[in-house]
Write a protein that holds these residues in place. Structure first.
Motif, mmCIF file in Angstrom:
data_model
loop_
_atom_site.group_PDB
_atom_site.id
_atom_site.type_symbol
_atom_site.label_atom_id
_atom_site.label_comp_id
_atom_site.label_asym_id
_atom_site.label_seq_id
_atom_site.Cartn_x
_atom_site.Cartn_y
_atom_site.Cartn_z
ATOM 1 N N UNK A 1 5.692 -5.932 0.189
ATOM 2 C CA UNK A 1 4.721 -6.999 -0.070
ATOM 3 C C UNK A 1 4.858 -8.087 0.987
ATOM 4 N N UNK A 2 6.097 -8.435 1.335
ATOM 5 C CA UNK A 2 6.319 -9.472 2.343
ATOM 6 C C UNK A 2 5.793 -9.057 3.731
ATOM 7 N N UNK A 3 5.736 -7.770 3.987
ATOM 8 C CA UNK A 3 5.252 -7.277 5.280
ATOM 9 C C UNK A 3 3.739 -7.067 5.290
ATOM 10 N N UNK A 4 3.125 -7.150 4.122
ATOM 11 C CA UNK A 4 1.688 -6.883 4.010
ATOM 12 C C UNK A 4 0.896 -8.165 4.255
ATOM 13 N N UNK B 1 5.605 2.670 1.510
ATOM 14 C CA UNK B 1 5.519 3.392 2.772
ATOM 15 C C UNK B 1 4.217 4.107 3.007
ATOM 16 N N UNK B 2 3.302 4.080 2.043
ATOM 17 C CA UNK B 2 2.031 4.782 2.168
ATOM 18 C C UNK B 2 0.879 3.788 2.308
ATOM 19 N N UNK B 3 -0.295 4.328 2.592
ATOM 20 C CA UNK B 3 -1.503 3.515 2.611
ATOM 21 C C UNK B 3 -1.994 3.306 1.181
ATOM 22 N N UNK B 4 -2.584 2.149 0.896
ATOM 23 C CA UNK B 4 -3.101 1.918 -0.456
ATOM 24 C C UNK B 4 -4.275 2.838 -0.770
ATOM 25 N N UNK B 5 -4.358 3.263 -2.039
ATOM 26 C CA UNK B 5 -5.439 4.151 -2.484
ATOM 27 C C UNK B 5 -6.212 3.470 -3.608
ATOM 28 N N UNK B 6 -7.511 3.259 -3.389
ATOM 29 C CA UNK B 6 -8.337 2.623 -4.405
ATOM 30 C C UNK B 6 -8.568 3.591 -5.564
ATOM 31 N N UNK B 7 -8.377 3.086 -6.793
ATOM 32 C CA UNK B 7 -8.572 3.965 -7.942
ATOM 33 C C UNK B 7 -9.488 3.366 -9.017
ATOM 34 N N UNK B 8 -9.849 2.106 -8.870
ATOM 35 C CA UNK B 8 -10.733 1.510 -9.882
ATOM 36 C C UNK B 8 -11.452 0.306 -9.296
ATOM 37 N N UNK B 9 -12.590 -0.041 -9.905
ATOM 38 C CA UNK B 9 -13.310 -1.248 -9.506
ATOM 39 C C UNK B 9 -14.161 -1.726 -10.671
ATOM 40 N N UNK B 10 -14.343 -3.037 -10.741
ATOM 41 C CA UNK B 10 -15.213 -3.654 -11.745
ATOM 42 C C UNK B 10 -16.099 -4.679 -11.055
ATOM 43 N N UNK B 11 -17.309 -4.797 -11.540
ATOM 44 C CA UNK B 11 -18.216 -5.820 -11.048
ATOM 45 C C UNK B 11 -17.798 -7.187 -11.597
ATOM 46 N N UNK B 12 -17.902 -8.201 -10.758
ATOM 47 C CA UNK B 12 -17.667 -9.567 -11.210
ATOM 48 C C UNK B 12 -18.971 -10.263 -11.594
ATOM 49 N N UNK B 13 -20.054 -9.537 -11.492
ATOM 50 C CA UNK B 13 -21.355 -10.096 -11.853
ATOM 51 C C UNK B 13 -21.924 -9.478 -13.130
ATOM 52 N N UNK B 14 -21.591 -8.224 -13.373
ATOM 53 C CA UNK B 14 -22.115 -7.527 -14.546
ATOM 54 C C UNK B 14 -21.478 -8.055 -15.826
ATOM 55 N N UNK B 15 -22.265 -8.091 -16.910
ATOM 56 C CA UNK B 15 -21.741 -8.454 -18.230
ATOM 57 C C UNK B 15 -21.311 -7.192 -18.963
ATOM 58 N N UNK B 16 -20.041 -7.117 -19.347
ATOM 59 C CA UNK B 16 -19.524 -5.925 -20.012
ATOM 60 C C UNK B 16 -19.477 -6.078 -21.537
#
Length: 617
Positions: A49-52, A244-259
């Motif tokens: 984290x400190x190196x990122x 030691x690896x590259x980050x992998x996206x696994x989820x996303x949520x809208x900040x505009x949509x009403x859930x």
């Protein structure tokens, strides 16, 4: 030139309204103990984290230790303090269920188990989701809900909010999840973040998005990892970051949509239909306090005495529930008090044992231990017996508060209520041992271990009982055991009923009662040198692991569950007489007044009396 200036100004205004992108890391389920593997996994995460670049802050969402002990908490802090950016932390069940300090060390070491901060127009709130000391489902305390509501009201309804807990806020994980979702759904909650399951999962908590993240531990992999969140003006993006690896996206949520919306009518809520089925049982009175209650009530001279999570010992009229007085200790009260000779004796996580006048609530005396006092109290012939977290068990004169003797060779901390039997005081501790001391001198007579291999298997929450020369316990290894009271040798040990930490003794000392971990209550004989089951009753209370004891009064066995249910059975046959659901949170060991009445307390803060209006034997 003017057009260029206006264009730039417009962009600056829009960007300020929308907020700049930012990123933060989330660490959860670190489980650091003496084991170097978990410690090294955390160390590597901190280093990466400190190196990122562009990690603006770090959130830590609980279970940072394995056993909640002070040494492990300090080890975690020493690593987290190496982070080059701010971190915000809350506790998990491993810091609250197993805690020598009564879950107070976490706040002392990290400053608090809550956090609040605002970043780029988003409010972040983190808070504990329990349980505290008692094994039960997760639970958000009344005082934490009140705090959260106050902070949200101050922030405003339209601004975005992210909430952080350890447990998922859903049925089966947190018993009062609906209290939390109902309290926040009128606000702009974008997501709950947390851990507990040690893997990446998406939930919804009554419509509100829930994001559960992987453990920092490596598990079956060669490396550990953590989560990275990217916040854009439009979205919340979630990445898994293995060391030691590259980050992998696994989820996303809208900040505009009403859930979700403010209407909670379409979501599941606790089922109280058993109260219609057993409609002869009524609540004579209930007091709803503003604090969690983890101890059982004490009845003395027509009053009810209750210790709570805010450190108050309160006295209520047994007949009406009217509060007569309250006494404030310096921290939470976990152990059940006892009363005799006009004095109520109890321990507090503030490291003191108190003697309070039972009529007036005035302090009679106090005794200072070296660590938190979580043990329940037993009084016998004017002497109070109580254990503490300073590895010491004490005998104290009830009238004067003077120490009679102390035994200092306990290896773990103590929360149980001690048993007095045949000149011995018998208790378990969170070190796998059951101790027997001479009642008059405190001299050790024997220790029982039972070849238990983990601290978490200790007979430490159960209140031991004894009859026919045998001491009986149940433990988290799911066994019931009979131990010779004179020698400490195992007479028999059975796993047949998958009991856990509950046991009770009949008035004639011929029968043992215990809850199994699924639906039923079993009854065993106290006679003989082999386990003998007498009856078993399917009470249909579901999965159960709460350490609330079974108590017989006038031929009726009273019990309670982690899901707010009190029940009664015939002692000799096991016939179910009634069930009543008070709430959806843990009911501690109830105190029967007769075959038809009992006093109860709950972790959600209720004190009250139940009465069956008609009962014929």
């Amino acid at each position: 030139m003017k057009k260029v200036f206006l264009s730039v100004l417009f962009c600056l205004i829009i960007n300020s309204l929308r907020g700049e992108n930012f990123r933060f890391a989330l660490l959860t389920d670190l489980h650091v103990s003496g084991d170097s593997l978990a410690y090294n996994d955390l160390r590597k995460s901190v280093e990466q984290i400190n190196k990122t670049k562009d990690i603006d802050f770090v959130i830590v969402s609980g279970d940072v230790t394995e056993e909640g002990d002070r040494a492990s908490l300090k080890r975690v802090k020493s690593l987290l303090d190496l982070l080059k950016m701010k971190y915000y932390i809350t506790s998990g069940n491993h810091e609250t269920k197993w805690s020598e300090s009564g879950a107070t060390d976490f706040g002392h070491i990290f400053g608090s188990d809550r956090f609040k901060f605002e970043y780029n127009g988003i409010l972040f709130l983190g808070f504990n989701s329990g349980p505290v000391i008692r094994m039960a489902d997760g639970h958000v305390s009344p005082q934490d809900i009140s705090w959260m509501k106050k902070e949200l009201a101050t922030f405003g309804k339209d601004k975005p909010v992210i909430l952080v807990t350890h447990y998922p806020l859903q049925e089966g994980d947190v018993d009062n999840w609906y209290d939390v979702t109902d309290a926040v759904r009128q606000y702009n909650i974008r997501a709950f973040l947390g851990g507990h399951y040690h893997r990446n999962l998406l939930f919804n908590y009554d419509g509100i998005p829930g994001i559960i993240c992987r453990s920092n531990l490596r598990g079956k992999e060669k490396v550990g990892g953590y989560s990275v969140f990217e916040v854009t003006p439009d979205s919340l993006l979630v990445y898994e970051q293995k060391i030691g690896n590259e980050p992998e996206k696994w989820a996303s949520y809208s900040l505009r949509k009403s859930y979700y919306n403010s209407d909670d009518s379409g979501y599941k809520r606790p089922d109280y239909s058993i109260n219609k089925e057993y409609d002869k049982v009524k609540e004579l009175w209930i007091v709803k306090t503003a604090a969690g209650i983890y101890s059982s009530p004490v009845i003395y001279n027509k009053n009810v005495y209750v210790g709570d999570d805010l450190g108050f010992l309160s006295c209520y009229s047994l007949s009406s529930g009217k509060k007569m007085w309250e006494f404030k200790s310096g921290n939470r009260i976990v152990g059940t008090p006892a009363a005799s000779n006009g004095v109520v004796v109890f321990g507090s996580a503030d490291k003191k044992i108190y003697g309070v006048n039972a009529k007036t609530g005035k302090l009679c005396w106090e005794y200072t231990a070296k660590e938190a006092v979580l043990g329940a109290v037993t009084i016998d012939n004017g002497i109070a017996y109580i254990g503490a977290s300073d590895h010491t068990f004490r005998a104290i004169d009830v009238k004067t508060g003077k120490l009679r003797w102390e035994y200092t060779d306990v290896k773990g901390y103590i929360e149980t209520r001690p048993l007095i039997y045949e000149g011995k005081v018998i208790f378990g501790a969170w070190d796998n041992n059951l101790y027997a001391l001479d009642k008059e001198s405190g001299r050790e007579l024997w220790k029982w271990n039972g070849n238990l291999t983990r601290m978490h298997f200790s007979p430490a929450a159960v209140w031991p009982v004894a009859a026919n020369g045998k001491v009986f316990i149940t433990d988290p290894q799911r066994a019931m055991t009979a131990i010779d009271a004179n020698s400490g040798k195992t007479i028999w040990r059975t796993f047949q009923s998958t009991v856990r930490e509950t046991i009770g003794l009949s008035a004639d000392k011929m029968r043992l009662y215990s809850k199994t971990m699924q639906d039923s209550v079993v009854c065993f004989s106290t006679e003989g040198n082999v386990p003998k089951q007498i009856w078993a009753t399917d009470v249909k209370f579901g999965y159960e692991h709460a350490p609330s004891m079974l108590v017989e009064k006038d031929g009726v066995v009273f019990g309670s569950t982690k899901s707010g249910v009190v029940f009664a059975l015939e002692a000799f046959s096991g016939k179910l007489l009634w069930k009543h659901k008070v709430g959806n949170s843990l009911i501690s060991t109830v105190v029967p007044l007769s075959a038809t009445e009992c006093v109860f307390t709950s972790t959600s803060g209720e004190v009250g009396i139940l009465k069956q209006s008609s009962y014929k034997r």
